[in-house]
Design an enzyme around this catalytic site. Structure first.
Site, PDB file in Angstrom:
ATOM      1  N   GLU A 125       0.848  -1.194   0.000  1.00  0.00           N
ATOM      2  CA  GLU A 125       0.000   0.000   0.000  1.00  0.00           C
ATOM      3  C   GLU A 125       0.882   1.242   0.000  1.00  0.00           C
ATOM      4  O   GLU A 125       2.076   1.148   0.313  1.00  0.00           O
ATOM      5  CB  GLU A 125      -0.901  -0.002   1.252  1.00  0.00           C
ATOM      6  CG  GLU A 125      -1.843  -1.189   1.271  1.00  0.00           C
ATOM      7  CD  GLU A 125      -2.846  -1.154   2.404  1.00  0.00           C
ATOM      8  OE1 GLU A 125      -2.777  -0.230   3.244  1.00  0.00           O
ATOM      9  OE2 GLU A 125      -3.705  -2.057   2.425  1.00  0.00           O
ATOM     10  N   PRO A 126       0.290   2.402  -0.276  1.00  0.00           N
ATOM     11  CA  PRO A 126       1.107   3.625  -0.287  1.00  0.00           C
ATOM     12  C   PRO A 126       1.874   3.824   1.028  1.00  0.00           C
ATOM     13  O   PRO A 126       3.017   4.265   1.028  1.00  0.00           O
ATOM     14  CB  PRO A 126       0.078   4.743  -0.497  1.00  0.00           C
ATOM     15  CG  PRO A 126      -1.078   4.086  -1.172  1.00  0.00           C
ATOM     16  CD  PRO A 126      -1.098   2.666  -0.684  1.00  0.00           C
ATOM     17  N   ALA A 128       2.287   1.299   3.398  1.00  0.00           N
ATOM     18  CA  ALA A 128       2.710   0.012   3.982  1.00  0.00           C
ATOM     19  C   ALA A 128       3.412  -0.825   2.922  1.00  0.00           C
ATOM     20  O   ALA A 128       2.776  -1.538   2.150  1.00  0.00           O
ATOM     21  CB  ALA A 128       1.506  -0.737   4.545  1.00  0.00           C
ATOM     22  N   GLU A 238       7.667 -16.777  -3.954  1.00  0.00           N
ATOM     23  CA  GLU A 238       7.845 -15.550  -4.755  1.00  0.00           C
ATOM     24  C   GLU A 238       9.322 -15.154  -4.783  1.00  0.00           C
ATOM     25  O   GLU A 238       9.875 -14.805  -5.831  1.00  0.00           O
ATOM     26  CB  GLU A 238       7.004 -14.405  -4.167  1.00  0.00           C
ATOM     27  CG  GLU A 238       7.256 -13.076  -4.874  1.00  0.00           C
ATOM     28  CD  GLU A 238       6.461 -11.898  -4.310  1.00  0.00           C
ATOM     29  OE1 GLU A 238       5.748 -12.077  -3.303  1.00  0.00           O
ATOM     30  OE2 GLU A 238       6.558 -10.810  -4.889  1.00  0.00           O
ATOM     31  N   ARG A 264      35.119  -6.312 -30.159  1.00  0.00           N
ATOM     32  CA  ARG A 264      35.560  -4.912 -30.103  1.00  0.00           C
ATOM     33  C   ARG A 264      37.075  -4.854 -29.901  1.00  0.00           C
ATOM     34  O   ARG A 264      37.616  -5.470 -28.967  1.00  0.00           O
ATOM     35  CB  ARG A 264      34.849  -4.222 -28.939  1.00  0.00           C
ATOM     36  CG  ARG A 264      35.393  -2.883 -28.554  1.00  0.00           C
ATOM     37  CD  ARG A 264      34.878  -1.801 -29.448  1.00  0.00           C
ATOM     38  NE  ARG A 264      35.249  -0.478 -28.945  1.00  0.00           N
ATOM     39  CZ  ARG A 264      35.160   0.626 -29.672  1.00  0.00           C
ATOM     40  NH1 ARG A 264      34.716   0.573 -30.919  1.00  0.00           N
ATOM     41  NH2 ARG A 264      35.491   1.794 -29.151  1.00  0.00           N
ATOM     42  N   GLN A 275      43.469  -7.707 -19.081  1.00  0.00           N
ATOM     43  CA  GLN A 275      43.189  -8.476 -17.863  1.00  0.00           C
ATOM     44  C   GLN A 275      42.088  -7.861 -16.993  1.00  0.00           C
ATOM     45  O   GLN A 275      41.358  -8.575 -16.306  1.00  0.00           O
ATOM     46  CB  GLN A 275      44.469  -8.679 -17.058  1.00  0.00           C
ATOM     47  CG  GLN A 275      45.391  -9.669 -17.758  1.00  0.00           C
ATOM     48  CD  GLN A 275      46.628 -10.009 -16.952  1.00  0.00           C
ATOM     49  OE1 GLN A 275      46.913  -9.386 -15.934  1.00  0.00           O
ATOM     50  NE2 GLN A 275      47.377 -10.995 -17.409  1.00  0.00           N
ATOM     51  N   GLY A 360      10.199  -7.594  -1.362  1.00  0.00           N
ATOM     52  CA  GLY A 360      10.998  -7.355  -0.151  1.00  0.00           C
ATOM     53  C   GLY A 360      12.370  -6.827  -0.539  1.00  0.00           C
ATOM     54  O   GLY A 360      13.052  -7.411  -1.381  1.00  0.00           O
TER      55      GLY A 360
END
Ligand SMILES: Cc1cc2nc3c(=O)[nH]c(=O)nc-3n(C[C@H](O)[C@H](O)[C@H](O)COP(=O)(O)OP(=O)(O)OC[C@H]3O[C@@H](n4cnc5c(N)ncnc54)[C@H](O)[C@@H]3O)c2cc1C
Length: 383
Positions: A125-126, A128, A238, A264, A275, A360
């Site tokens: 939440e905004p 929490a 998750e 390159r 190195q 988290g």
């Protein structure tokens, strides 16, 4: 970890699909912040959307290791698509499959597994975020309905979803939290503004707003006020599966930058001869391999029921920090070109950064790990 033949086959299939269907437009989706809904029914027909869901409800009945490997493969071409896929298949479908009633699963899982509907989960939440139990969204029972009021924030798939698993307070105590199944069409439900982000730009994020939102009582998941334990358990899978996305971002950045170092030339030789460039290549490879091994080990723990918060948090933390650093190293290997949008490594780094915050933050992961270890030695209540 050596994966099984079935898992290898899954990786091969998803890798080919991701290269063919997801990779070609990944950069332009990122640029235009657009979500490609057509990918979902395709993933559904491959059995990816309900990867951990029983076949009876349209799923593939596979394990957390499989889900984590799929996240890595999709994450290696388009982390945004992987994040939306995670919100749908793990945060919504898997959670409902574990905690829902037969009737709820029958009603919603087939639509989620086919990709007809897109799902998400709303906890934050905004006011929490890290303090998720400090949520203010309330649900009050009135007759045969619950009336929800409040605002959820940062909801992946918010702007495009038809179905959300939503947590709300049903009592005065901090842990009086219940889960509700919300359909987009419910009266009093609306989607807030779409958020514009640094990375994961093709995974739409928004607020969800509940203004006297009417939810039938049969859409309460489990018993009233008893959702904290399944909210926490779902956070474990998750965190492990989102670590798979970090591993995908890192692998892609590492492979791209290593190839670039062979092509390159400066001072008459390929960059790979220097190195200091070799050090970054070696570090990227080592860190990615270590992260992948830890992530898959933690996915195995989930599959074997040793589902500890500290393991899920440890792999999520390690993978997230690793992927951002590998992305930064990859930009460094490409030099000025790495800093432009002509090359994909800056996107991998921007996307990787989200995993240090979503599901988290790094700080919260460290708190979970340390508290669990300290509690084990010094009793349950001291920490
Ligand atoms: C792109 C994106 C997608 C997301 N998708 C979803 C979703 O689908 N569903 C959902 O519910 N949520 C989702 N989230 C929300 C996400 O989980 C939160 O952003 C996260 O938990 C952090 O909360 P916050 O942003 O409010 O930060 P805050 O909690 O305000 O934290 C701010 C800072 O303070 C630190 N901090 C906070 N508390 C402590 C403490 N006790 N000790 C030390 N440091 C602390 C944090 O680590 C962080 O560095 C998403 C977020 C993003 C950015």
């Amino acid at each position: 970890m050596i994966i099984s033949k079935d898992h290898e086959l899954l990786v091969q299939t998803v890798r080919e699909f991701s290269q063919k269907e997801i990779a070609p437009e990944a950069a332009s989706r990122d640029e235009s912040e657009s979500f490609d809904r057509s990918l979902f029914p395709k993933m559904g027909s491959m059995g990816l959307l309900g990867i951990t869901v029983d076949e009876a409800f349209g799923g593939s009945q596979m394990d957390a290791v499989a889900a984590t490997l799929v996240m890595e493969e999709i994450g290696a071409v388009c982390a945004s698509t992987a994040l939306s896929y995670l919100a749908h298949s793990i945060l919504a479908a898997h959670n409902l499959h574990i905690n829902g009633s037969e009737a709820q699963k029958k009603k919603y899982l087939p639509k989620l597994c086919s990709g007809e509907w897109i799902g998400g989960m709303a906890m934050s939440e905004p006011e929490a975020g890290s303090d998720a139990l400090g949520m203010a969204t309330k649900a009050e029972k009135k007759g045969d309905r619950y009336i929800l009021n409040g605002t959820k924030m940062w909801i992946t798939n918010g702007p495009v979803g038809e179905f959300f698993l939503v947590y709300a307070k049903t009592g005065p105590k901090k842990r009086d939290i219940s889960t509700f199944l919300i359909e987009k069409s419910f009266k009093g439900f609306s989607v807030g503004k779409k958020l514009h982000k640094l990375g994961m730009r093709a995974s739409p994020t928004s607020e969800l707003i509940f203004e006297n939102c009417e939810v039938p009582v049969e859409n309460l998941v489990g018993a009233e006020g008893e959702s904290v334990s399944h909210m926490m358990r779902n956070l474990n899978i998750e965190r492990v599966t989102i670590a798979g996305i970090s591993n995908g971002c890192a692998r892609a950045a590492h492979e791209y930058s290593t190839k670039y170092a062979t092509e390159r030339k400066q001072f008459g030789q390929a960059l790979g001869h220097f190195q200091m460039i070799q050090k970054m290549i070696a570090d990227n490879y080592t860190q990615y391999r270590a992260s992948r091994a830890l992530t898959l080990e933690c996915a195995q723990y989930i599959d074997s029921g040793q589902d500890l918060g500290r393991n899920a948090s440890a792999c999520k933390l390690f993978a997230a920090e690793m992927a951002t650093q590998v992305g930064l190293n990859a930009i460094q290997i490409l030099g000025g070109y790495g800093y432009t949008k002509e090359y994909p490594v800056e996107r991998f780094m921007r996307d990787a950064k989200l995993m240090e915050i979503g599901a988290g933050t790094n700080e919260v992961m460290r708190l979970v790990i340390a508290r669990e270890l300290l509690k084990e030695i010094d009793g349950q209540n001291a920490w």
